[in-house]
Design a protein around this motif. Structure first.
Motif, PDB file in Angstrom:
ATOM      1  N   ALA A  88       0.841  -1.201   0.000  1.00  0.00           N
ATOM      2  CA  ALA A  88       0.000   0.000   0.000  1.00  0.00           C
ATOM      3  C   ALA A  88       0.874   1.248   0.000  1.00  0.00           C
ATOM      4  O   ALA A  88       0.625   2.212  -0.735  1.00  0.00           O
ATOM      5  CB  ALA A  88      -0.925  -0.005   1.219  1.00  0.00           C
TER       6      ALA A  88
ATOM      7  N   TYR B 127       0.953   4.266  -2.892  1.00  0.00           N
ATOM      8  CA  TYR B 127       0.698   5.688  -2.672  1.00  0.00           C
ATOM      9  C   TYR B 127       1.952   6.528  -2.894  1.00  0.00           C
ATOM     10  O   TYR B 127       1.864   7.678  -3.316  1.00  0.00           O
ATOM     11  CB  TYR B 127       0.133   5.906  -1.261  1.00  0.00           C
TER      12      TYR B 127
ATOM     13  N   THR C  25      -6.138  -6.145   5.632  1.00  0.00           N
ATOM     14  CA  THR C  25      -7.011  -5.330   4.786  1.00  0.00           C
ATOM     15  C   THR C  25      -8.320  -5.015   5.500  1.00  0.00           C
ATOM     16  O   THR C  25      -8.790  -3.872   5.488  1.00  0.00           O
ATOM     17  CB  THR C  25      -7.287  -6.076   3.469  1.00  0.00           C
TER      18      THR C  25
ATOM     19  N   ILE D 123      -7.316   4.905   4.436  1.00  0.00           N
ATOM     20  CA  ILE D 123      -6.335   4.370   3.476  1.00  0.00           C
ATOM     21  C   ILE D 123      -6.999   4.096   2.122  1.00  0.00           C
ATOM     22  O   ILE D 123      -6.365   4.193   1.079  1.00  0.00           O
ATOM     23  CB  ILE D 123      -5.725   3.067   4.033  1.00  0.00           C
ATOM     24  N   PHE D 124      -8.291   3.730   2.129  1.00  0.00           N
ATOM     25  CA  PHE D 124      -8.970   3.417   0.876  1.00  0.00           C
ATOM     26  C   PHE D 124      -9.978   4.495   0.489  1.00  0.00           C
ATOM     27  O   PHE D 124     -10.782   4.298  -0.413  1.00  0.00           O
ATOM     28  CB  PHE D 124      -9.692   2.074   0.977  1.00  0.00           C
TER      29      PHE D 124
ATOM     30  N   LEU E  74      -7.238  -0.314  -4.415  1.00  0.00           N
ATOM     31  CA  LEU E  74      -6.187  -0.971  -3.638  1.00  0.00           C
ATOM     32  C   LEU E  74      -6.804  -2.013  -2.702  1.00  0.00           C
ATOM     33  O   LEU E  74      -6.245  -3.083  -2.496  1.00  0.00           O
ATOM     34  CB  LEU E  74      -5.400   0.073  -2.847  1.00  0.00           C
TER      35      LEU E  74
END
Lengths: 222, 363, 550
Positions: A55, A59, C221, C235-236, C246
């Protein structure tokens, strides 16, 4: 969990363990199996952090300039000092195991204490770092953060998530070390049966290793 | 370069038939062998099994052949995909912005600054769809089964797809990505019309969209011709009912206002027709009530009247003095002949649009 | 046996079920066989509940329009059906029940490597299950089992509990996987090489690796989604610079390999049943064993084929389509090897064998329709339609689920020491088979005609497909109930089962039915391999075993 890993009985069906006595398949102590179990568990931890690193990479490539800017706002000397603290704690952990292997229980206990102390120092410094940012109004869900550019928000969200998860692991690790210290004191972990301490040592090295990656990725990309 | 959608349809169907053909042949082969072996080598006929434990040549054969077949099948599927992703440029196509939100599609025609809950496109022209969903909404998927094409509408990004209709008709549009309560009713229609009808539709739409409020008495009267023409009941079903309920009972999503309770004080901007108009035009900050300024002013007034009519006490409680209406009309400059983002009269805008979109390359 | 043996008390020969009495003895047991029974009870219960939910959904879909469930209710039932079937039934099913019961026995061990950890896994499983049930009590959750953001971050329904439940269930399967890997490495009987292991063990071994390596990713996740809901760390979240896609990548990095977690053990069961009822060596042992590992490896590289319409880069879609096609190769290799095993065998079609044939039928349909999902242009059309629903029910339920039932019929005599009625089993299977195909085949056609999935309502033109499908669901459920009742009745009423009712060559058939708690007093007899049936014919051309008639 590690309790089960180390202390669980193991059948002697094992072809390599023919020094066992008693009935076929009567439980016994199998450090190889326990270590294997621990390594498998460490794989899962690596993948857990691996997902976070993916992740981060996603980003970072989406917002390279914002990430550099965000990185610049972190305090490098403090981060570097914390890296040294954690590395030293890894050393003391290894020394604790080596000491117990030689039968020096006293030294081993001292080294375990030192490791926990370093873990505490790390957490306190980390807390001050977070505190400084929070004082500036930069924390998840804050209005200041919400008003920033999306790339900056992504940076700080990732920063809090990953260092937070890592700090959680430091705390859990310190707890495990205290627990193995207790077991060493009452001799349930001893020079002949020290796989539990070895396993917790492995865990501690993993915690250290993750930080070795976190430090440059967050502090040094500016 | 640009191929008609018929080619995409044909290519998908061809891939489908090739894959099905291969599958059916192999499937029948496997099942036939299974049944024949089961009968022929049944224990009653064959009490002792042969001593065979493998055959490397055979293994290699049935590893390599499926591998080759896989590569072939991949290319079969890739062919049609390449056509789908060979997007016509914006200059050579009609761009339609597909805005998906819970639970309706809105189609915007950026060249003409109008929008519609149904999609209208001219036959034989490449249609380029720009797919979006608002940041605070969820993922939807824009699916036109007849054209074998589909792409998600994802918050925070714009996705693209295109198609070209070869036949006049009405086609289904579905939302294909699960999006909650009314996912199954997030269904729309694609109207493929002749170029002439398309032009007519655009003209009508543009006129409706920017028709000035030239008659205060008319917008105050729910039964006036101008208000009735908006067909507020249908607009309500498309835009309002999924949250506020078909009868205005409210609460179908968290915080959705009931239009039939008596607590007038809780209405954030008030309960009169001009108040509701303001809510419809601006939305309510911090709630899921969005601005519906894509509707014409007449439509918004019609909707307000419709909502007022749902209340058991009758629409009377939403009455407002004419001064309120006048204030509103001044505030939003509703009486002016508002200009379309293009700076010339409507007729010319349409000419321009049709010319632009009609000039597709026929290479 | 070593000299010390004489000094120890004689081993009890009471079977593992009667070894101890009382609920507490079950809830604190570390015997892998008893833990398997605990799992069996829980998993079957959840399966029946989720099947009931599925029937309700089909009933709502019998006619267009809303009959008795509105959108929100339907979405909650749909999510619950998916969550239970995926996390509580199909992922743990074969490994947790039959893996636990048989893996140690098949490699000649007396238990798994970490017996207490094994019990802990069961408690993790039950904790997850209880949380999922509490979530239902609190109004249910409507995200679908895939928990896609932003929906799962925005919805008003209670997402916390099911996500924590999924997290705990993930832990349960990680710990079981870890345990199985260590067991296979450390506890094989003296003299048993890797090539002497039954293929079911290979299937479990491959599965365990996937569980260990992929589950943590989905765990983190789901935690990230919870952090968005409760801590505001987006984050999403697109509004905070995050990317909803993602989430899909991270979710499918686990959840696609999880598909193979589901199917590999089932293939292992097929590889046990087919040679046993053909009395013939398995054809291409190493190719089947290696193809399991190949499926595990390739299957880890294909996740993004769930995202062909998501807006992912075109190049990415092409690469993932290409890779996806290659998963079909090891699967095809297995099917060909099974067919070659039957060839010139000495085939007896008892219920387990019929189930295995059923598997080849269903898995072939599921696999071939998988090609249309792997193929780019056709997938764009059928993605998120009823076609996909039919496809994964053929592979997950028609194949893996069916093999779970087959394993029950194959090993029931071993687990409970009783035979069941073959006639009833055949009848039940017939109804199941007809009902299943009537239930799911029309959905392929509906999907090709454009019927999207997860729809509580549909346009009238799809009525025919849905009506047929709903009728099929009734027939199928009756068939399944007959199968289950037949087995359960057999525990009390069935004839006593001999040690080796089918003439199997793997180790579990060398010990009593049901086995004693301590199943091996001494290293087991490895004079013949797991698929070497010559021992049945030592004296004459007639097999030694008394054929079982039930």
């Amino acid at each position: 969990m590690s309790d089960s890993l180390s202390a669980a009985p193991s059948a002697t069906g094992d072809a390599h363990a023919d020094d066992h006595h008693g009935h076929y398949g009567v439980p016994g102590y199998d450090p190889i199996a326990s270590r294997m179990g621990m390594w498998l568990f460490l794989f899962t931890e690596l993948l857990l952090f691996g997902a976070l690193f993916i992740a981060f990479a996603a980003y970072l490539s989406k917002y390279p300039t914002y990430f550099a800017e965000g990185s610049g706002s972190l305090n490098v000397p403090v981060g570097a000092f914390n890296t040294v603290v954690l590395l030293t704690s890894s050393l003391t952990m290894a020394l604790a195991i080596a000491a117990l292997q030689r039968g020096d229980k006293n030294l081993s206990i001292k080294m375990l204490n030192a490791t926990v102390l370093f873990a505490g120092v790390f957490c306190v410094i980390k807390a001050f770092e977070w505190g400084a940012k929070i004082e500036m109004g930069i924390y998840p869900g804050s209005a200041t953060l919400a008003a920033m550019d999306q790339g900056k928000q992504a940076f700080y969200n990732m920063y809090y998530t990953m260092t937070g998860f890592h700090a959680l692991h430091v705390i859990i690790g310190a707890g495990l070390i205290l627990w193995v210290k207790k077991r060493t004191l009452d001799d349930r972990v001893n020079p002949k049966r020290l796989v539990l301490m070895e396993n917790i040592g492995l865990y501690w090295h993993l915690v250290d290793l993750v930080w070795i990656f976190l430090f440059p990725l967050y502090y040094l990309i500016a | 370069m640009i191929l008609a959608s018929r080619d995409i349809i044909d290519s998908v169907d061809k891939a489908w038939w090739i894959l099905t053909g291969i599958s059916v042949v192999l499937f029948i082969g496997i099942m036939t062998a299974l049944v024949i072996f089961a009968i022929k080598y049944h224990r009653s006929r064959n009490p002792r099994a042969a001593d065979i434990s493998g055959n490397t040549k055979l293994e290699i054969a049935w590893t390599v052949l499926p591998t080759l077949l896989s590569v072939y099948m991949f290319f079969v599927g890739y062919e049609g995909f390449a056509l789908m992703r060979d997007m016509p440029s914006e200059e050579n196509s009609i761009v339609v912005e597909v805005d998906a939100r819970q639970w309706a599609f809105t189609f915007r025609y950026p060249n003409a600054d109008i929008s519609s809950p149904d999609m209208y496109v001219p036959v034989g022209k490449p249609i380029r769809c720009h797919l979006t969903a608002p940041d605070d909404d969820v993922i939807h998927s824009f699916y036109i089964p007849y054209f074998r094409t589909k792409e998600d509408c994802v918050p925070g990004r714009t996705n693209y797809m295109w198609f070209q209709a070869d036949k006049i008709g009405v086609y289904n549009i579905f939302c294909a990505e699960y999006c909650g309560k009314d996912h199954a009713r997030m269904v729309s229609k694609l109207h493929v019309v002749s170029e002439e009808d398309y032009r007519k539709w655009l003209t009508q739409r543009l006129e409706d969209r920017f028709r000035p409020i030239d008659d205060v008495a008319a917008v105050m009267d729910a039964k006036s011709e101008g208000i009735v023409a908006s067909n507020a009941a249908e607009l309500y079903t498309v835009y309002c009912a999924s949250c506020h309920g078909p009868k205005g009972e409210g609460g179908l999503v968290e915080g959705a206002r009931s239009f039939i309770d008596n607590a007038t004080d809780k209405w954030k901007k008030g309960v009169t027709i001009p108040d509701m108009f303001r809510t419809l035009t601006l939305g309510l900050d911090g709630t899921r009530m969005k601005a519906f300024d894509n509707l014409s002013a007449w439509d918004r007034f019609a909707l307000a009247h419709h909502v007022a009519s749902l209340h058991p006490d009758g629409p009377g409680r939403s009455d407002a003095p004419i001064e309120e209406y006048k204030k509103l009309i001044d505030e939003f400059k509703l009486a002016e002949q508002k200009k379309v983002s293009l700076d010339f009269p409507v007729d010319e805008a349409i000419e321009e649009l049709v010319e632009k979109t009609g000039s597709e390359k026929n290479k | 046996m070593s000299n010390d043996a004489a000094a120890l008390p004689p081993l009890e020969q009471v079977d593992y079920i009667r070894a101890k009495k009382g609920l507490k003895s079950w809830l604190t047991t570390v015997d892998h066989k008893r833990i398997a029974i605990l799992y069996l009870i829980a998993i079957l219960t959840f399966f029946i509940v989720a099947m009931g939910l599925g029937v309700l959904m089909r009933l709502e879909l019998l006619n267009p329009g809303t009959d008795f469930m509105d959108g929100p209710a339907y979405n909650r039932i749909l999510t619950l059906h998916g969550v239970i079937m995926t996390f509580l039934f199909i992922i743990p099913s074969i490994p947790a029940v039959f893996g636990n019961f048989l893996l140690p026995i098949m490699i000649g061990a007396n238990d798994v490597q970490f017996p207490r950890l094994n019990l802990a896994s069961w408690y993790f499983y039950m904790a997850g299950a209880v949380l999922a049930l509490i979530a239902v009590g609190l109004g249910g959750v409507d995200t679908g089992w895939t928990f896609y953001v932003p929906y799962s971050a925005n919805t008003d329904s209670n997402v916390l509990l099911p996500m924590v439940a999924a997290f705990l269930l993930g832990w349960s399967s990680i710990l079981t996987g870890l345990n199985f890997i260590a067991t296979v490495h450390r506890l094989r009987a003296p003299g048993m090489k890797w090539g002497d292991m039954p293929l079911f063990v290979w299937g479990l071994y491959a599965t365990s690796w996937i569980a260990v390596l992929a589950t943590p990713v989905v765990g983190i996740t789901l935690i990230l989604v919870l952090m968005e809901r409760f801590l505001g760390i987006g984050i999403f979240n697109a509004a905070m610079g995050g990317d909803p896609l993602l989430f899909q990548h991270m979710f499918w990095i686990y959840s696609h390999p999880a598909v193979y977690v589901m199917v590999l053990p089932a293939m292992g069961v097929v590889s046990e049943i087919i040679p046993a009822f053909s009395r013939k060596k398995i054809f291409g042992y190493w190719f089947i064993a290696v193809s399991s590992m190949a499926i595990a490896a390739i299957g880890s590289l294909v996740w993004a084929h769930h995202m062909f319409t998501s807006g992912m880069a075109d190049e990415g879609r092409v690469i993932f389509s290409f890779l996806t096609f290659f998963v079909s190769v090891p699967s095809a290799v297995k099917v060909f090897n099974w067919l070659a095993t039957i060839y010139k065998g000495s085939i007896k079609i008892d219920p387990p064998m019929l189930f295995a044939f059923g598997f080849i039928f269903m898995f072939s349909i599921g696999g071939f329709t998988g090609l249309m999902n792997a193929s780019l242009s056709t997938d764009i059309h059928i993605h998120d339609t009823a076609f996909v629903v039919a496809h994964f029910h053929y592979t997950m339920f028609g194949s893996t689920g069916l093999m779970f039932f087959a394993a029950m019929h194959y090993w029931w005599p071993k687990m409970f020491g009783r035979m069941y009625s073959f006639k009833t089993a055949f009848f039940g299977f017939g109804l199941f088979f007809i009902g299943f195909n009537l239930l799911y085949f029309p959905l392929f056609l509906a999907g090709l005609a454009g019927m999207p999935r997860r729809y509580q309502d549909y346009l009238p033109e799809y009525h025919g497909y849905h009506a047929a499908s709903t009728i099929g669901s009734w027939i199928m459920v009756v068939g399944l109930m007959i199968l289950f009742i037949n087995l359960i009745v057999a525990i009390w009423r069935g004839k006593k089962a001999p040690m080796n009712p089918w003439g199997g060559a793997t180790l579990e058939w060398q010990i009593p039915s049901p086995p004693p708690t301590h199943q091996f007093d001494a290293a087991p007899d490895l004079t013949h391999g797991p698929y070497d049936y010559d021992f049945l014919y030592e004296d004459e051309d007639q097999p030694k075993e008394t054929e079982v008639k039930a």
